[in-house]
Structures are given as C-alpha cells and as structure tokens.
Design a protein around this motif. Structure first.
Motif, PDB file in Angstrom:
ATOM      1  N   LYS A 122      17.914  10.204   0.331  1.00 21.69           N
ATOM      2  CA  LYS A 122      17.027   9.408  -0.521  1.00 21.69           C
ATOM      3  C   LYS A 122      16.042  10.303  -1.264  1.00 21.69           C
ATOM      4  O   LYS A 122      15.805  10.115  -2.469  1.00 21.69           O
ATOM      5  CB  LYS A 122      16.260   8.377   0.314  1.00 21.69           C
TER       6      LYS A 122
ATOM      7  N   ASP B 278      16.458  13.462  -2.024  1.00 17.35           N
ATOM      8  CA  ASP B 278      17.202  14.232  -3.024  1.00 17.35           C
ATOM      9  C   ASP B 278      17.564  13.381  -4.231  1.00 17.35           C
ATOM     10  O   ASP B 278      17.548  13.867  -5.371  1.00 17.35           O
ATOM     11  CB  ASP B 278      18.455  14.841  -2.403  1.00 17.35           C
ATOM     12  N   CYS B 279      17.902  12.126  -3.992  1.00 23.33           N
ATOM     13  CA  CYS B 279      18.207  11.222  -5.122  1.00 23.33           C
ATOM     14  C   CYS B 279      16.979  11.041  -6.004  1.00 23.33           C
ATOM     15  O   CYS B 279      17.092  11.030  -7.244  1.00 23.33           O
ATOM     16  CB  CYS B 279      18.693   9.871  -4.612  1.00 23.33           C
TER      17      CYS B 279
ATOM     18  N   LYS C  29      16.645  12.100  -9.941  1.00 23.18           N
ATOM     19  CA  LYS C  29      16.173  11.187 -10.988  1.00 23.18           C
ATOM     20  C   LYS C  29      15.001  11.798 -11.753  1.00 23.18           C
ATOM     21  O   LYS C  29      14.899  11.658 -12.959  1.00 23.18           O
ATOM     22  CB  LYS C  29      15.764   9.850 -10.375  1.00 23.18           C
TER      23      LYS C  29
END
Length: 115
Positions: free
Chosen positions: A65, A67-68, A72
């Motif tokens: 999460k 890293d996401c 973004k």
C-alpha cells in the motif's frame, strides 16, 4: 488371577484403570496427542508458523500500500525530482550538495555492521 483379584480388592481404582476399554482409550489418546503425524504438538508448531506467516502477510500488504502511494505520487514530475534529490542525492547543475552526518549515526551504522 488370584493376585489380580486381590489387587483389585485392595485398590478399587484399579478395576477402572485395568479395564481393557480404558487401556485402549488411554493408548489411543497418547498416540493421538504425541505420536501421530497430526499430533497436538505438531498442530501447535503449525499454528505458530501460520500466525507468523499471517503477520508477515499483513506487513507486506502494508508495504505494498505504501509503495502504491509512492508510485501514484511519482506520476508528478515535481515529485520525481524531489524523490531523486532526497534518495539518490541528485542535483541541478548550479547546485552543490552537502551531506551532514552526525557521529552517533556513524557509530550506530558501525555497530550494526559488526553484528
């Protein structure tokens, strides 16, 4: 036989313990708890391992999460530049970079390397 009869009369609990059904039940319980491939002890070990794997799964899901979110954020060119400056010490042509390290940080790094 006479000896067993006298022993049963002396110790009334022996007639229950000496019963063949009780002996088979005790043998079965000992076998299932300690000797079988699916014994209670083996289940305890497997449950501990399962708990550890579940905590690892939760940790890695949290990392994914994070890293996401970073990915973004890095869609913006300004954020890419900021990340490159902070993480890889990149600079513009007209800039100079000074990295300040404190002695405590250096000592901690040396201690971690020696362990």
């Amino acid at each position: 036989m006479n000896f067993i009869q006298r022993y049963k009369e002396k110790h009334p609990w022996f007639k229950y313990v000496g019963n063949r059904y009780v002996l088979v039940l005790v043998f079965f319980a000992v076998w299932m708890l300690f000797l079988d491939n699916y014994s209670y002890i083996e289940h305890r070990v497997l449950n501990k391992e399962l708990d550890e794997l579940e905590t690892n799964k939760k940790y890695y899901q949290d990392e994914i999460k994070k890293d996401c979110l970073d990915i973004k954020r890095l869609n913006n060119p300004d954020q890419i530049e900021k990340y490159a400056r902070e993480k890889y010490y990149m600079k513009r042509d007209s800039e100079d970079i000074y990295i300040i390290e404190f002695e405590e940080d250096l000592l901690e790094e040396e201690n971690n390397k020696s362990l």
